[in-house]
Design a protein around this motif. Structure first.
Motif, short mmCIF file in Angstrom:
data_model
loop_
_atom_site.label_atom_id
_atom_site.label_comp_id
_atom_site.label_asym_id
_atom_site.label_seq_id
_atom_site.Cartn_x
_atom_site.Cartn_y
_atom_site.Cartn_z
N SER A 126 0.84 -1.21 0.00
CA SER A 126 0.00 0.00 0.00
C SER A 126 0.87 1.25 0.00
CB SER A 126 -0.91 0.03 1.23
OG SER A 126 -1.85 -1.01 1.16
N GLY A 127 1.92 1.24 0.82
CA GLY A 127 2.83 2.38 0.87
C GLY A 127 3.55 2.59 -0.45
N VAL A 128 3.95 1.50 -1.08
CA VAL A 128 4.64 1.59 -2.38
C VAL A 128 3.68 2.14 -3.44
CG1 VAL A 128 5.77 0.27 -4.22
CG2 VAL A 128 6.31 -0.22 -1.82
N ILE A 129 2.44 1.68 -3.42
CA ILE A 129 1.44 2.19 -4.37
C ILE A 129 1.30 3.71 -4.22
CG2 ILE A 129 -1.04 2.22 -4.92
CD1 ILE A 129 -1.02 -0.83 -4.25
N LEU A 130 1.19 4.18 -2.99
CA LEU A 130 1.06 5.62 -2.74
C LEU A 130 2.28 6.38 -3.25
CD1 LEU A 130 -0.52 5.54 0.83
CD2 LEU A 130 -1.67 6.17 -1.31
N GLU A 131 3.47 5.82 -3.02
CA GLU A 131 4.71 6.47 -3.50
C GLU A 131 4.72 6.58 -5.02
OE1 GLU A 131 8.26 4.37 -2.41
OE2 GLU A 131 7.89 4.63 -0.27
#
Length: 177
Positions: A126-131
């Motif tokens: 999820s964090g990578v998607i946001l980045e």
């Protein structure tokens, strides 16, 4: 009675997205989904480069270190398509919470039972998607857009981990040898 050995935090209540946040997500997703496979591949390559332990679940590319080699992997490209299509199903059905719950329940149960993926990887992904969204769509990824997407990623994680709990997934403590 509370289980003192339980390491997971209690499940928080899910904060619903406002109508404005729904509109923001659907609008920005339209732009992202136009290049869904490329964006999905970018997300997964960044995920696997930054968190190489996640590759253990993928036989075809678990030994690959080179992002260009990963990009050519049919298994990675196929998984990128499935990830993006699952997000698309969620975004298309944001006005139907039962449909969203059922899509994410299937994803969670498959990853818990069939693939035995640790649920923390969903939080990391999820964090990578946001980045990647912020990096690749920066011109439209304002503070309000980032907030709406962060909330959506939290909801995805909440649903997926709920599915893990439903199938009796037990968190393995690092101290349990």
């Amino acid at each position: 009675m509370m289980d003192a050995d339980r390491e997971e935090e209690p499940r928080e209540r899910l904060e619903p997205l406002s109508d404005g946040e729904l509109a923001i997500i659907q609008d920005t997703w339209g732009r992202v989904y136009e290049n869904c496979e490329d964006v999905g591949v970018t997300i997964l390559i960044r995920f696997f480069v930054n968190f190489p332990s996640a590759k253990q679940y993928f036989s075809q590319f678990q030994e690959m270190e080179d992002p260009e080699e990963m990009e050519k992997s049919s298994q990675l490209r196929g998984h990128a398509r499935r990830v993006m299509n699952a997000i698309n199903s969620v975004v298309e059905n944001l006005n139907d919470p039962d449909k969203v719950a059922s899509v994410l329940e299937l994803v969670g149960k498959a990853h818990a039972l069939k693939h035995k993926v640790e649920p923390v990887y969903f939080k990391i992904l999820s964090g990578v998607i946001l980045e990647v969204l912020a990096d690749d769509f920066g011109e439209c990824f304002t503070t309000d857009v980032a907030h709406a997407w962060t909330k959506l990623m939290g909801a995805l994680y909440w649903h997926v981990t709920g599915a893990y709990a439903d199938v009796g997934w037990v968190k393995v403590s690092s101290s349990a040898v």
